[in-house]
Design an enzyme around this catalytic site. Structure first.
Site, short mmCIF file in Angstrom:
data_model
loop_
_atom_site.label_atom_id
_atom_site.label_comp_id
_atom_site.label_asym_id
_atom_site.label_seq_id
_atom_site.Cartn_x
_atom_site.Cartn_y
_atom_site.Cartn_z
N LYS A 184 0.83 -1.21 0.00
CA LYS A 184 0.00 0.00 0.00
C LYS A 184 0.87 1.26 0.00
CE LYS A 184 -1.87 1.78 3.65
NZ LYS A 184 -2.67 2.03 4.88
N ASP A 201 -6.47 1.18 0.98
CA ASP A 201 -6.52 1.30 2.44
C ASP A 201 -7.93 0.92 2.91
OD1 ASP A 201 -8.13 3.42 1.68
OD2 ASP A 201 -7.10 4.91 2.93
#
Length: 217
Positions: free
Chosen positions: A120, A138
């Protein structure tokens, strides 16, 4: 959600916010990398308060190494998990200087080899600093993608892959930011604000809630 609805979904988000970006404050790829490492399980507001003190003093790998671990901790101790994050940042700075000439690498593989940098975080840096059409999933993007029916998936990686496939090419560069902001301020976790949502008529959840309300009347 079909292809036409997906296009309309992002067209409206773009019309509302033509140039979305991260809410983390940064002036270089390195500052962004450090801010994103610090932002894990922390708010952007909290990170910005810490980096507002840190970056004027140390905003290069060498400058952070010159602070030392304890010195760095003194700037970031207001952020959750700051001990581990500071240790990772010091190690990351050492690798950047030793292997990358002090520059932030522009590939996911090289970024994920840095301590404290997962998929991420790497995707955020690639997208925001280097303009690559990546998708950093997220909690907000995961929720919005599943709730709306835009890109349902059981894991962040599954959602990421489906988004890269489902988001129309013209919107892909900015889709990551639109989805985060939509999840942060409108499609919130406990009580989504469907009544003020730009895309409620396209959303699987909102349409289901509307049918439920109609049956209850």
């Amino acid at each position: 959600m079909n292809a036409a609805d997906r296009h309309e979904f992002f067209r409206r988000l773009r019309e509302h916010d033509p140039k979305p970006t991260t809410e983390l404050n940064y002036d270089s790829a390195f500052e962004l990398l450090i801010a994103v490492i610090l932002s894990a399980q922390a708010t952007d507001v909290g990170v910005n308060k810490a980096t507002a003190r840190l970056f004027p003093v140390a905003n290069t790998p060498q400058a952070i190494l010159d602070l030392g671990l304890d010195g760095l901790k003194s700037y970031v101790r207001t952020i959750g998990l700051y001990n581990a994050k500071a240790t990772n940042i010091i190690a990351t700075c050492e690798i950047l200087l030793r292997e990358h000439g002090g520059e932030v690498p522009q590939t996911r593989e090289a970024l994920q080899a840095l301590p404290g940098v997962g998929r991420k975080t790497a995707n955020v840096v690639l997208n925001t600093a280097f303009g690559q059409p990546t998708m950093a999933v997220d909690t907000h993007i995961f929720r919005v993608s599943n709730r709306t029916g835009l890109a349902p998936g059981k894991t962040p990686l599954a959602v990421e892959k489906k988004l890269l496939k489902n988001v129309p090419a013209e919107f892909l560069q900015d889709a990551h930011h639109w989805l985060i902001l939509h999840g942060r301020y409108t499609c919130i976790a406990r009580k989504p604000k469907c009544g003020e949502c730009l895309v409620a008529d396209l959303c699987r959840h909102a349409k289901a809630e509307a049918r439920k309300a109609a049956r209850a009347q």
